[in-house]
Write an enzyme that holds these catalytic residues in place. Sequence first.
Site, PDB file in Angstrom:
ATOM      1  N   HIS A 105      -5.360  -2.050  13.723  1.00  0.00           N
ATOM      2  CA  HIS A 105      -6.420  -2.837  13.967  1.00  0.00           C
ATOM      3  C   HIS A 105      -6.487  -3.791  14.618  1.00  0.00           C
ATOM      4  O   HIS A 105      -7.919  -3.954  16.178  1.00  0.00           O
ATOM      5  CB  HIS A 105      -7.130  -3.622  12.180  1.00  0.00           C
ATOM      6  CG  HIS A 105      -6.956  -3.196  11.271  1.00  0.00           C
ATOM      7  ND1 HIS A 105      -5.931  -2.446  10.429  1.00  0.00           N
ATOM      8  CD2 HIS A 105      -8.199  -2.607  10.557  1.00  0.00           C
ATOM      9  CE1 HIS A 105      -6.666  -2.116   9.300  1.00  0.00           C
ATOM     10  NE2 HIS A 105      -8.208  -1.948   9.236  1.00  0.00           N
ATOM     11  N   ASP A 150      -8.433   8.301  12.296  1.00  0.00           N
ATOM     12  CA  ASP A 150      -8.120   6.476  11.197  1.00  0.00           C
ATOM     13  C   ASP A 150      -9.475   5.573  11.729  1.00  0.00           C
ATOM     14  O   ASP A 150     -10.024   5.932  13.192  1.00  0.00           O
ATOM     15  CB  ASP A 150      -7.042   5.480  11.549  1.00  0.00           C
ATOM     16  CG  ASP A 150      -7.069   4.553  10.467  1.00  0.00           C
ATOM     17  OD1 ASP A 150      -7.795   4.137   9.511  1.00  0.00           O
ATOM     18  OD2 ASP A 150      -6.175   3.705  10.362  1.00  0.00           O
ATOM     19  N   LYS A 159      -2.473   9.908   4.206  1.00  0.00           N
ATOM     20  CA  LYS A 159      -2.225   8.582   5.422  1.00  0.00           C
ATOM     21  C   LYS A 159      -1.717   7.789   5.395  1.00  0.00           C
ATOM     22  O   LYS A 159      -1.101   6.881   4.443  1.00  0.00           O
ATOM     23  CB  LYS A 159      -3.614   7.553   5.769  1.00  0.00           C
ATOM     24  CG  LYS A 159      -3.801   6.598   4.582  1.00  0.00           C
ATOM     25  CD  LYS A 159      -5.140   6.095   4.568  1.00  0.00           C
ATOM     26  CE  LYS A 159      -5.646   4.813   3.609  1.00  0.00           C
ATOM     27  NZ  LYS A 159      -7.263   4.085   3.625  1.00  0.00           N
ATOM     28  N   HIS A 160      -1.223   7.169   6.965  1.00  0.00           N
ATOM     29  CA  HIS A 160      -1.700   7.653   8.364  1.00  0.00           C
ATOM     30  C   HIS A 160      -0.393   8.055   8.595  1.00  0.00           C
ATOM     31  O   HIS A 160       0.620   7.317   9.292  1.00  0.00           O
ATOM     32  CB  HIS A 160      -1.256   6.225   9.440  1.00  0.00           C
ATOM     33  CG  HIS A 160      -2.449   5.384   8.510  1.00  0.00           C
ATOM     34  ND1 HIS A 160      -2.241   4.630   6.949  1.00  0.00           N
ATOM     35  CD2 HIS A 160      -3.962   4.904   7.975  1.00  0.00           C
ATOM     36  CE1 HIS A 160      -2.691   3.369   6.528  1.00  0.00           C
ATOM     37  NE2 HIS A 160      -4.174   4.184   6.934  1.00  0.00           N
ATOM     38  N   ARG A 196       0.820  -1.215  -0.066  1.00  0.00           N
ATOM     39  CA  ARG A 196       0.179   0.014  -0.080  1.00  0.00           C
ATOM     40  C   ARG A 196       1.033   0.648  -0.054  1.00  0.00           C
ATOM     41  O   ARG A 196       0.718   2.521  -0.674  1.00  0.00           O
ATOM     42  CB  ARG A 196      -1.104   0.279   1.057  1.00  0.00           C
ATOM     43  CG  ARG A 196      -2.052  -1.295   1.670  1.00  0.00           C
ATOM     44  CD  ARG A 196      -3.160  -1.610   2.177  1.00  0.00           C
ATOM     45  NE  ARG A 196      -3.702  -0.347   2.930  1.00  0.00           N
ATOM     46  CZ  ARG A 196      -3.462   0.434   4.544  1.00  0.00           C
ATOM     47  NH1 ARG A 196      -2.847  -0.420   4.807  1.00  0.00           N
ATOM     48  NH2 ARG A 196      -4.423   0.854   4.138  1.00  0.00           N
TER      49      ARG A 196
END
Length: 600
Positions: free
Chosen positions: A247, A320, A234-235, A203
Site C-alpha cells: 500500500h 490489486d 491473492k496475491h 490473513r
Amino acid sequence: MPVIHRRSFLRAAAATGAILFVAPRAAADEEVDTSWVEEHLARMTLEQKVGQLFVVQVYGAEADTVTAAQRASNLAAYGVGTPAEVVRKYHLGGVIYFAWAGNVNAPEQIARLSNDLQRTATGDGGPPLLISADQETGIVARMPAPATQFPGAQALAAAGSTNAAREAARITARELRAVGINQNFAPVADVNINAGNPVIGVRSFSSDPAIAAEYVAAQVAGYQHGEGVAAAAKHFPGHGDTTTDSHYGVPEIDHTRQEWETIDAPPFRAAIEAGIDVIMTAHIVVESLDPTGVPATLSEPIIGGLLRGELGYDGVVITDALNMEGVRQGFGPARVPVLALLAGVDQLLVPKDGDMDVMYQAVLQAVLAGEIDEERLDRSVERILTLKLKRGLTGEAQVDVGRVPRVVGIRAHQVASQRITDPTVTALRNTGPGGAAILPVSPTSRVNVVTANTAAGNDLAAALRDQGATATVQAVGTRPSDAAIAAAVQATAANDLTVVITSNAWDIVTTDPEGRQRRLVAELAATGRPVVAVAVRNAYDVAYLPETAGFLAAYSSTTVSMRSVATVLTGTIPPEGRLPVVVPAADGSVLYPVGHGLTW
C-alpha cells in the site's frame, strides 16, 4: 522485527514431514451456452468494452441519493455525483464496496444498493455488474452486523479442519450473494514465512505451503459452491515474504525460482486445480521471475508467461488496487492500466480518486493507436462476461431484499460460526511464577482485561461475565502509557487473573515503536500474579513476552473469537488449536514449530 530465514523455514518444513499439497483436479466444466457472451461482445462499442475492465469504488449507500460529502467525493473522483452516474458514465463492469465509502451500513441497505446499481448497468441493454468486496473474514471484512463473523484464515488453519474452512466460506458466500455481492476477493493464497510481514500475517493460512494449499483449495470450493460467489486467490505470485506493505511502497521478494516453486506456488496451483474464478496480482517485484524489476501486476513474464503460460490459468486476472504505491511508484496513471493489460490482466481494480478519467482514456487511446490489439481487449471482456455467465448473472441480477433477514446472520449460521471458531484458540504457554499452571481459572474468577483493542476487550469481558466471572476492562491501546501500566499493575492484587490482549506487540516499527505492550506484560508478570496474554493478531508476539506469562493465540479480534477465548480461559472447552505458522525467536531460530499447541 522477527524474521525466520528461508533455510530455517525449509528445515522446519522438512522436520514435520510436510509434503507439498496437490489439490484434486476440478471436474471439467459442463458445456454451457455462450451465446449470451457472444451477443453482448458483438454489440458492444469500444467505449463499453473498456468500461467492462474497470472495478471502482463509489461513494454512497444509495445509487441515486447521497450525502453532500459523498457527492463531493464522487465529483472529485469521477466528475459525477452519484454511484449510478459513475456506472453509466464509464459503462462499468464492476463495483467494489467499502465501509469507508458508505456502501455497507446494513444488509438490506446493501441489497437495495446492489439492485439499483444492477438496474443502472442493465438499463440500456448492458451486462450486469460484478459487485465485489474484500470479505476475507477476520481482520479484513466488510459485511456489517448481523452478518456472520468468522475469525480469518490463520485461525481456521489452526483448528485443523479443511471441512470447517470450506463451511465458513460457503456461509460467507451465501450471505454475500443474498445482498447482491457476487465476487469476493478471498482467499489469501500467500504463504507467510516472514514474521515481519506488515500486511499479510494472519490473513495467510500458514507458513507451510502444503497447509496453505489445502485451505485455499477448501475455501475456493466453499465460496464457489452452487450459487456462490466468484472467489479470487491473492496475491500472485506471492506476498508472504516481505517487510514492505505494498500500500505504501514497492516490496521486493528475493526468492529464487526454486524457492518460488517450493514456497509460493503451491497455494496458487491448488486454487487453479480447484477451479478458481479469479486470481489477483501483487504489486511486488520478484527479479527471479522478471529481471526487469517491474511489479508483477505489470509484468508480462509473470502474468502472461508464468500464470497464464506455465500454470495454464485462463480465468479472470484482476490487479490489486491501483491506488496503492506498490504499482504507482515509477509509473503514471496513464501507463499503469495499459501495461497491466499488456501483461495479461483483465480487470483493473480501484483507480486512485481522480485517476479514472486518465486511466479510462489511456486504455481507449492505446486500443485506437494499436498498442493494445482489439482482439486482446476482446479476450479480457470475454473472460469477464463468461464469469458473469458462470455466476448466474445473465438472467435476473436483482436480489430479493425481503429474503435478506432469512439468510444473513441467521441462528444456524451463528451456531456454525461458534462451532468453527472454538477449536481455533491455540495455547502456547501456561506456566506462571514458580512453575504452576495458570489456566484454566474458575468461571467465577475476578478477571481484569487489559487491552490494546477496546472492542475485543469489551467482548471478552462480556463473554467472561456470561460464564459467571467478575470482569473489568482497562483499555490501554497499542502504546500504553506509564500511568496505564502502573494502574494495571496495581489492579493485579484485587484480581484472580489479568488478561492482556496484545495486538502486534512484535512490531516495534509501526504498531508499538517503543515496545510498550511488551513492557506492560513484563511488569504485570513481575508481580507474581497470574497473567495471560492473548494475541488478537499475530502469534509472533509470544517471542517478546516473559515466559512467566501464559499465552493464547486467537488470531482474531472478532466477537466470536473472544467468546472462544473466554471458554478456554475458564476451562469450559480445552484449547484445541495448533500453530499453522512457524514462530521465530528474536534471533530468527525456531521458537515454536508448525503444529505446536498445549491443552488441558
